[in-house]
Design an enzyme around this catalytic site. Sequence first.
Site, PDB file in Angstrom:
ATOM      1  N   TYR A  35      -2.596  -0.585  10.332  1.00  0.00           N
ATOM      2  CA  TYR A  35      -2.617  -0.837   8.740  1.00  0.00           C
ATOM      3  C   TYR A  35      -1.152  -0.537   8.156  1.00  0.00           C
ATOM      4  O   TYR A  35      -0.764  -1.049   6.970  1.00  0.00           O
ATOM      5  CB  TYR A  35      -3.727  -0.111   8.251  1.00  0.00           C
ATOM      6  CG  TYR A  35      -4.078  -0.511   6.778  1.00  0.00           C
ATOM      7  CD1 TYR A  35      -4.257  -1.890   6.285  1.00  0.00           C
ATOM      8  CD2 TYR A  35      -3.907   0.294   5.747  1.00  0.00           C
ATOM      9  CE1 TYR A  35      -4.351  -2.397   4.986  1.00  0.00           C
ATOM     10  CE2 TYR A  35      -4.351   0.091   4.321  1.00  0.00           C
ATOM     11  CZ  TYR A  35      -4.329  -1.222   4.066  1.00  0.00           C
ATOM     12  OH  TYR A  35      -4.688  -1.580   2.829  1.00  0.00           O
TER      13      TYR A  35
ATOM     14  N   SER B  91       0.788  -1.237  -0.170  1.00  0.00           N
ATOM     15  CA  SER B  91      -0.093  -0.088   0.062  1.00  0.00           C
ATOM     16  C   SER B  91       0.827   1.315  -0.094  1.00  0.00           C
ATOM     17  O   SER B  91       2.048   1.153   0.464  1.00  0.00           O
ATOM     18  CB  SER B  91      -0.852  -0.107   1.241  1.00  0.00           C
ATOM     19  OG  SER B  91      -1.531   1.168   1.392  1.00  0.00           O
TER      20      SER B  91
HETATM   21  N1  LIG Z   1      -8.845  -0.412  -1.590  1.00  0.00           N
HETATM   22  C1  LIG Z   1      -7.592   0.293  -1.568  1.00  0.00           C
HETATM   23  O1  LIG Z   1      -7.541   1.468  -1.689  1.00  0.00           O
HETATM   24  C2  LIG Z   1      -6.125  -0.406  -1.343  1.00  0.00           C
HETATM   25  C3  LIG Z   1      -5.265   0.335  -1.535  1.00  0.00           C
HETATM   26  C4  LIG Z   1      -3.950  -0.263  -1.247  1.00  0.00           C
HETATM   27  C5  LIG Z   1      -3.994  -1.595  -0.645  1.00  0.00           C
HETATM   28  N2  LIG Z   1      -5.094  -2.413  -0.833  1.00  0.00           N
HETATM   29  C6  LIG Z   1      -4.983  -3.744  -0.382  1.00  0.00           C
HETATM   30  O2  LIG Z   1      -5.777  -4.536  -1.432  1.00  0.00           O
HETATM   31  C7  LIG Z   1      -6.035  -5.916  -0.805  1.00  0.00           C
HETATM   32  C8  LIG Z   1      -7.418  -5.905  -1.535  1.00  0.00           C
HETATM   33  O3  LIG Z   1      -8.429  -5.033  -0.962  1.00  0.00           O
HETATM   34  P1  LIG Z   1      -9.938  -4.551  -1.327  1.00  0.00           P
HETATM   35  O4  LIG Z   1     -10.026  -2.966  -1.480  1.00  0.00           O
HETATM   36  O5  LIG Z   1     -10.191  -5.290  -2.499  1.00  0.00           O
HETATM   37  O6  LIG Z   1     -10.636  -4.965   0.025  1.00  0.00           O
HETATM   38  P2  LIG Z   1     -11.955  -5.779   0.050  1.00  0.00           P
HETATM   39  O7  LIG Z   1     -13.028  -5.628  -0.895  1.00  0.00           O
HETATM   40  O8  LIG Z   1     -12.420  -5.609   1.448  1.00  0.00           O
HETATM   41  O9  LIG Z   1     -11.415  -7.599  -0.179  1.00  0.00           O
HETATM   42  C9  LIG Z   1     -10.745  -8.260   0.692  1.00  0.00           C
HETATM   43  C10 LIG Z   1     -11.362  -9.380   0.931  1.00  0.00           C
HETATM   44  O10 LIG Z   1     -10.489 -10.253   1.768  1.00  0.00           O
HETATM   45  C11 LIG Z   1     -11.424 -11.223   2.501  1.00  0.00           C
HETATM   46  N3  LIG Z   1     -10.885 -11.546   3.666  1.00  0.00           N
HETATM   47  C12 LIG Z   1     -10.662 -10.683   4.920  1.00  0.00           C
HETATM   48  N4  LIG Z   1     -10.281 -11.558   5.844  1.00  0.00           N
HETATM   49  C13 LIG Z   1      -9.883 -12.497   5.483  1.00  0.00           C
HETATM   50  C14 LIG Z   1      -9.481 -13.929   5.858  1.00  0.00           C
HETATM   51  N5  LIG Z   1      -9.249 -13.946   7.092  1.00  0.00           N
HETATM   52  N6  LIG Z   1      -9.314 -15.096   5.025  1.00  0.00           N
HETATM   53  C15 LIG Z   1      -9.718 -15.006   3.641  1.00  0.00           C
HETATM   54  N7  LIG Z   1     -10.185 -13.861   3.256  1.00  0.00           N
HETATM   55  C16 LIG Z   1     -10.489 -12.761   4.057  1.00  0.00           C
HETATM   56  C17 LIG Z   1     -12.641 -10.149   2.530  1.00  0.00           C
HETATM   57  O11 LIG Z   1     -13.712 -10.877   3.126  1.00  0.00           O
HETATM   58  P3  LIG Z   1     -14.526 -10.159   4.073  1.00  0.00           P
HETATM   59  O12 LIG Z   1     -15.395  -9.345   3.242  1.00  0.00           O
HETATM   60  O13 LIG Z   1     -15.360 -11.353   4.734  1.00  0.00           O
HETATM   61  O14 LIG Z   1     -13.924  -9.326   5.023  1.00  0.00           O
HETATM   62  C18 LIG Z   1     -12.659  -9.677   1.346  1.00  0.00           C
HETATM   63  O15 LIG Z   1     -13.378 -10.599   0.358  1.00  0.00           O
HETATM   64  C19 LIG Z   1      -6.066  -5.787   0.499  1.00  0.00           C
HETATM   65  O16 LIG Z   1      -4.780  -6.426   1.123  1.00  0.00           O
HETATM   66  C20 LIG Z   1      -5.812  -4.268   0.654  1.00  0.00           C
HETATM   67  O17 LIG Z   1      -5.164  -3.980   1.889  1.00  0.00           O
HETATM   68  C21 LIG Z   1      -6.343  -1.891  -1.030  1.00  0.00           C
END
Ligand SMILES: NC(=O)c1ccc[n+]([C@@H]2O[C@H](COP(=O)([O-])OP(=O)(O)OC[C@H]3O[C@@H](n4cnc5c(N)ncnc54)[C@H](OP(=O)(O)O)[C@@H]3O)[C@@H](O)[C@H]2O)c1
Length: 278
Positions: free
Chosen positions: A171, A158
């Site tokens: 985070y 990130s």
């Molecule tokens: N969005 C951004 O701006 C951004 C920026 C930088 C980095 N990221 C990173 O990119 C990645 C994806 O993020 P996203 O924005 O797509 O988030 P998201 O839509 O919340 O997707 C994360 C997924 O991981 C699942 N998850 C959570 N805990 C888990 C566990 N213990 N075992 C298996 N699956 C689990 C979640 O399920 P639940 O719904 O059940 O929790 C969700 O389906 C993450 O690592 C995030 O930190 C995102």
Amino acid sequence: MNLEELTKMYDFSDRTVVITGGAGILGGEMACALVGCCANVAILDRAPELADRLIDRFEGGPGRAIVVYADVLKPDTLRNAEQVIQTEFNSSVNMLINAAGGNSPKATTSEELPFFDLPEQALRFVFDLNLMGTFLSSQVFARGMAELGEGVIVNMSSMNAIRPLTRIPAYSAAKAAVTNFTQWLAVYMAMEHSPHIRVNAIAPGFFLTEQNRFLLTNPDTGELTERGRTILEHTPMNRFGDPEDLLGTLLWLLSPASAFVTGVVVPVDGGFSAFSGV
Ligand SMILES: NC(=O)c1ccc[n+]([C@@H]2O[C@H](COP(=O)([O-])OP(=O)(O)OC[C@H]3O[C@@H](n4cnc5c(N)ncnc54)[C@H](OP(=O)(O)O)[C@@H]3O)[C@@H](O)[C@H]2O)c1
């Protein structure tokens, strides 16, 4: 190199890709792209029913997708998932995308919740999900890559791994650790197992998803919060990312086009990390 050779690099036929958190917004978009590039894709998530919204997009192929329950904090479920994948695709896992991750409102400072009072449990949750989830999934799936002598891992870091953002100390620290672990694992896999196993990460800028919507938009009006506006002011391209914006970098890191690239973290951030604010 010609266009045909270049295109072939992005043909993932007979490649099996695991995406943890693959039912999420960013992981789901990655899954769709990889099915479109002929891969066998295993979406691992603790809430697999969330992946239902993607089913229509998978049906056109040309690759295949399966949805498998796994919790990245429970190694038994990861090992079970590996067995299911082996049976369903009759193939070992060639590629791993560690996309499970996120922040928690309870680990976020505010006027009511200063740093001193952040609950230990919430802090541990964020460290575990982002760092241990990446560690444990890599332990399970990189073992098979070591046996095959080839493989690719892509982690999700990130912007806040480069410089921490206000309000989200756990985070930020967890993602800095993911960056560090990416470098460590890249060196370890290349030197101890095979130079054909590569480990890299993507550092996305700001993408509006479930994990940050509460910080960037007002739940009642949908308008940007002050923090949301500040982020856009510091993003030279003046917009949030769309999940598709990650795909070019992801496919490049998974493909042989990046055969000599390991241990790097690629920002995909509309210029956020390059801008000094002046
Ligand atoms: N969005 C951004 O701006 C951004 C920026 C930088 C980095 N990221 C990173 O990119 C990645 C994806 O993020 P996203 O924005 O797509 O988030 P998201 O839509 O919340 O997707 C994360 C997924 O991981 C699942 N998850 C959570 N805990 C888990 C566990 N213990 N075992 C298996 N699956 C689990 C979640 O399920 P639940 O719904 O059940 O929790 C969700 O389906 C993450 O690592 C995030 O930190 C995102």
